[in-house]
Design a protein around this motif. Structure first.
Motif, PDB file in Angstrom:
ATOM      1  N   LEU A 153       6.345   0.689   9.315  1.00 13.77           N
ATOM      2  CA  LEU A 153       5.662   0.580   7.953  1.00 13.77           C
ATOM      3  C   LEU A 153       6.481  -0.156   6.876  1.00 13.77           C
ATOM      4  O   LEU A 153       5.938  -0.696   6.257  1.00 13.77           O
ATOM      5  N   GLN A 154       7.604   0.443   6.851  1.00 19.42           N
ATOM      6  CA  GLN A 154       8.675  -0.186   5.844  1.00 19.42           C
ATOM      7  C   GLN A 154       8.740  -1.869   5.869  1.00 19.42           C
ATOM      8  O   GLN A 154       8.688  -2.546   5.241  1.00 19.42           O
ATOM      9  N   GLU A 155       8.890  -1.927   7.323  1.00 21.86           N
ATOM     10  CA  GLU A 155       9.068  -3.371   7.921  1.00 21.86           C
ATOM     11  C   GLU A 155       7.804  -4.385   7.256  1.00 21.86           C
ATOM     12  O   GLU A 155       7.968  -5.503   7.087  1.00 21.86           O
ATOM     13  N   CYS A 156       6.711  -3.582   7.371  1.00 19.74           N
ATOM     14  CA  CYS A 156       5.367  -4.200   6.885  1.00 19.74           C
ATOM     15  C   CYS A 156       5.560  -4.504   5.405  1.00 19.74           C
ATOM     16  O   CYS A 156       4.138  -4.681   4.984  1.00 19.74           O
ATOM     17  N   GLY A 157       6.174  -3.851   4.652  1.00 20.65           N
ATOM     18  CA  GLY A 157       6.109  -3.827   3.273  1.00 20.65           C
ATOM     19  C   GLY A 157       5.504  -2.992   2.602  1.00 20.65           C
ATOM     20  O   GLY A 157       4.650  -3.017   1.429  1.00 20.65           O
ATOM     21  N   ALA A 158       5.270  -1.660   2.977  1.00 15.02           N
ATOM     22  CA  ALA A 158       4.474  -0.560   2.202  1.00 15.02           C
ATOM     23  C   ALA A 158       5.142  -0.119   1.145  1.00 15.02           C
ATOM     24  O   ALA A 158       6.436  -0.251   0.986  1.00 15.02           O
ATOM     25  N   ALA A 159       4.360   0.169  -0.053  1.00 14.74           N
ATOM     26  CA  ALA A 159       4.861   0.440  -1.213  1.00 14.74           C
ATOM     27  C   ALA A 159       5.491   1.723  -1.237  1.00 14.74           C
ATOM     28  O   ALA A 159       6.810   1.815  -1.634  1.00 14.74           O
ATOM     29  N   SER A 160       4.999   2.755  -0.426  1.00 15.61           N
ATOM     30  CA  SER A 160       5.785   3.984  -0.181  1.00 15.61           C
ATOM     31  C   SER A 160       4.987   4.409   1.049  1.00 15.61           C
ATOM     32  O   SER A 160       4.057   4.081   1.533  1.00 15.61           O
ATOM     33  N   VAL A 161       5.914   5.291   1.790  1.00 13.47           N
ATOM     34  CA  VAL A 161       5.335   5.846   3.074  1.00 13.47           C
ATOM     35  C   VAL A 161       5.753   7.434   2.985  1.00 13.47           C
ATOM     36  O   VAL A 161       6.931   7.676   2.613  1.00 13.47           O
ATOM     37  N   ALA A 162       4.595   8.208   2.882  1.00 14.83           N
ATOM     38  CA  ALA A 162       4.911   9.704   3.020  1.00 14.83           C
ATOM     39  C   ALA A 162       4.146  10.195   4.397  1.00 14.83           C
ATOM     40  O   ALA A 162       3.390   9.569   4.796  1.00 14.83           O
ATOM     41  N   VAL A 163       4.636  11.591   4.684  1.00 16.16           N
ATOM     42  CA  VAL A 163       4.002  12.095   5.847  1.00 16.16           C
ATOM     43  C   VAL A 163       3.542  13.561   5.691  1.00 16.16           C
ATOM     44  O   VAL A 163       3.939  14.233   4.868  1.00 16.16           O
ATOM     45  N   ALA A 164       2.153  13.699   6.077  1.00 19.51           N
ATOM     46  CA  ALA A 164       1.641  14.927   6.174  1.00 19.51           C
ATOM     47  C   ALA A 164       1.493  15.475   7.659  1.00 19.51           C
ATOM     48  O   ALA A 164       0.694  14.842   8.501  1.00 19.51           O
ATOM     49  N   THR A 165       2.148  16.514   7.860  1.00 17.62           N
ATOM     50  CA  THR A 165       1.989  17.078   9.103  1.00 17.62           C
ATOM     51  C   THR A 165       1.689  18.383   9.289  1.00 17.62           C
ATOM     52  O   THR A 165       1.927  19.154   8.517  1.00 17.62           O
ATOM     53  N   ARG A 207       0.711  -1.208  -0.023  1.00 14.43           N
ATOM     54  CA  ARG A 207       0.111   0.123  -0.147  1.00 14.43           C
ATOM     55  C   ARG A 207       0.802   1.265   0.091  1.00 14.43           C
ATOM     56  O   ARG A 207       1.963   1.237   0.530  1.00 14.43           O
ATOM     57  N   HIS A 208       0.408   2.412  -0.516  1.00 14.53           N
ATOM     58  CA  HIS A 208       1.037   3.597  -0.422  1.00 14.53           C
ATOM     59  C   HIS A 208       0.432   4.109   0.755  1.00 14.53           C
ATOM     60  O   HIS A 208      -0.890   4.699   0.960  1.00 14.53           O
ATOM     61  N   VAL A 209       1.263   4.467   1.664  1.00 16.31           N
ATOM     62  CA  VAL A 209       0.914   4.776   3.033  1.00 16.31           C
ATOM     63  C   VAL A 209       1.034   6.313   3.364  1.00 16.31           C
ATOM     64  O   VAL A 209       2.151   6.789   2.823  1.00 16.31           O
ATOM     65  N   LEU A 210      -0.041   7.082   3.782  1.00 16.87           N
ATOM     66  CA  LEU A 210       0.209   8.420   3.990  1.00 16.87           C
ATOM     67  C   LEU A 210       0.094   8.709   5.346  1.00 16.87           C
ATOM     68  O   LEU A 210      -1.166   8.582   6.008  1.00 16.87           O
ATOM     69  N   LEU A 211       0.989   8.781   6.311  1.00 16.96           N
ATOM     70  CA  LEU A 211       1.106   9.064   7.642  1.00 16.96           C
ATOM     71  C   LEU A 211       0.413  10.485   7.881  1.00 16.96           C
ATOM     72  O   LEU A 211       0.764  11.286   7.141  1.00 16.96           O
ATOM     73  N   VAL A 212      -0.199  10.480   9.039  1.00 15.36           N
ATOM     74  CA  VAL A 212      -0.779  11.972   9.276  1.00 15.36           C
ATOM     75  C   VAL A 212      -0.394  11.902  10.999  1.00 15.36           C
ATOM     76  O   VAL A 212      -0.896  11.616  11.614  1.00 15.36           O
ATOM     77  N   PRO A 220       9.340  15.795   6.278  1.00 18.10           N
ATOM     78  CA  PRO A 220       8.176  15.540   5.775  1.00 18.10           C
ATOM     79  C   PRO A 220       7.711  15.997   4.429  1.00 18.10           C
ATOM     80  O   PRO A 220       8.051  16.882   4.085  1.00 18.10           O
ATOM     81  N   GLU A 221       6.937  15.239   3.656  1.00 21.91           N
ATOM     82  CA  GLU A 221       6.573  15.606   2.465  1.00 21.91           C
ATOM     83  C   GLU A 221       5.662  16.806   2.372  1.00 21.91           C
ATOM     84  O   GLU A 221       5.536  17.415   1.570  1.00 21.91           O
ATOM     85  N   TYR A 222       4.618  16.837   3.107  1.00 18.58           N
ATOM     86  CA  TYR A 222       3.338  17.720   3.303  1.00 18.58           C
ATOM     87  C   TYR A 222       3.489  18.456   4.624  1.00 18.58           C
ATOM     88  O   TYR A 222       3.274  17.634   5.612  1.00 18.58           O
ATOM     89  N   VAL A 223       3.729  19.773   4.657  1.00 23.52           N
ATOM     90  CA  VAL A 223       3.931  20.404   5.958  1.00 23.52           C
ATOM     91  C   VAL A 223       2.637  21.647   5.753  1.00 23.52           C
ATOM     92  O   VAL A 223       2.922  22.277   4.916  1.00 23.52           O
ATOM     93  N   GLY A 224       1.997  21.780   6.921  1.00 24.34           N
ATOM     94  CA  GLY A 224       1.053  22.841   7.035  1.00 24.34           C
ATOM     95  C   GLY A 224       1.751  24.117   7.362  1.00 24.34           C
ATOM     96  O   GLY A 224       1.518  24.967   6.430  1.00 24.34           O
TER      97      GLY A 224
END
Ligand code: PRP
Ligand code: MN
Ligand code: MG
Length: 203
Positions: A121-133, A99-104, A147-151
């Motif tokens: 999440l990487q250890e769980c085999g996510a296809a990608s991991v990005a972060v919105a904070t 899965r493409h995971v977006l962490l919030v 982080p990829e997305y910053v408010g």
């Protein structure tokens, strides 16, 4: 001091500031995740309010978007994070794999929490991991991390509200404010931070 509002030295981001920025982030995320069936994963507890506003702002909503949550808290006493971040989740590996995971997150501070969640999440085999904070307090990093997305890039102050707590209080405020020094003086924290500092107080 009768109400939480009375404990604020100033408002840093108003409800209007936040909702305007959340709409912008949501549109960007909708574009970036089109066709990717993202798994939007909230890091509890701090992210709950940002999470619920952000998922509604992911417009047009990509097909296959699902949501889940993970509980992260850094424990140990003192005002600095122990670096020992505890994760609690019933999220099964097969729900993350591919899965493409977006962490919030509500805030990335030292980055000890988020980097621990990312590694899991990487250890769980996510296809990608990005972060919105919503907030990025990058002055306080103990690990290099962007982080990829910053408010908002947040100043190094005692911030609470919109999910962010100080000793479990103030989370319900619809805006983000700076706490008056007299509200934490009794703890003798001496300029340390109320959040992201191993203060979760409930584990
Ligand atoms: C806070 C915040 C982030 C983390 C950021 O969570 O919500 O998750 O700290 O700090 P860091 O970048 O220095 O790791 P906390 O552990 O206070 O738990 P909470 O979300 O339940 O308030
Ligand atoms: Mn948190
Ligand atoms: Mg906290």
């Amino acid at each position: 001091r009768q109400t939480y509002h009375d404990d604020m030295a100033k408002t840093l981001y108003t409800e209007a500031d936040i909702s305007k920025r959340v709409v912008e982030l949501g549109r960007q995320i909708a574009q970036d995740y089109e066709g990717k069936a993202p798994l939007v994963l909230g890091v509890l507890k701090g992210s709950f309010m940002f999470f619920s506003d952000l998922v509604r702002a992911v417009e047009p909503c990509p097909r296959g978007l699902t949501m889940d949550f993970i509980r992260a808290s850094s424990y140990g006493s003192g005002t600095e994070s122990s670096g020992d971040v505890k994760l609690k989740t019933d999220l099964k590996r097969e729900k993350v794999e591919g899965r493409h995971v977006l962490l919030v997150e509500d805030i990335v501070d030292t980055a000890l929490t988020i980097t621990t969640v990312i590694r899991h999440l990487q250890e769980c085999g996510a296809a990608s991991v990005a972060v919105a904070t919503l907030l990025d307090k990058h002055e306080r990093r103990r690990l290099p991390y962007r982080p990829e997305y910053v408010g908002f890039v947040c100043p190094n102050e005692f911030v609470v509200g919109y999910g962010l707590d100080f000793d479990e209080e103030y989370r319900s405020l619809p805006y983000i404010g700076v706490l008056k020094p007299e509200c934490y003086a009794h703890l003798g924290l001496d300029g340390a931070e109320p959040d992201g500092s191993g203060d979760s107080g409930d584990e």
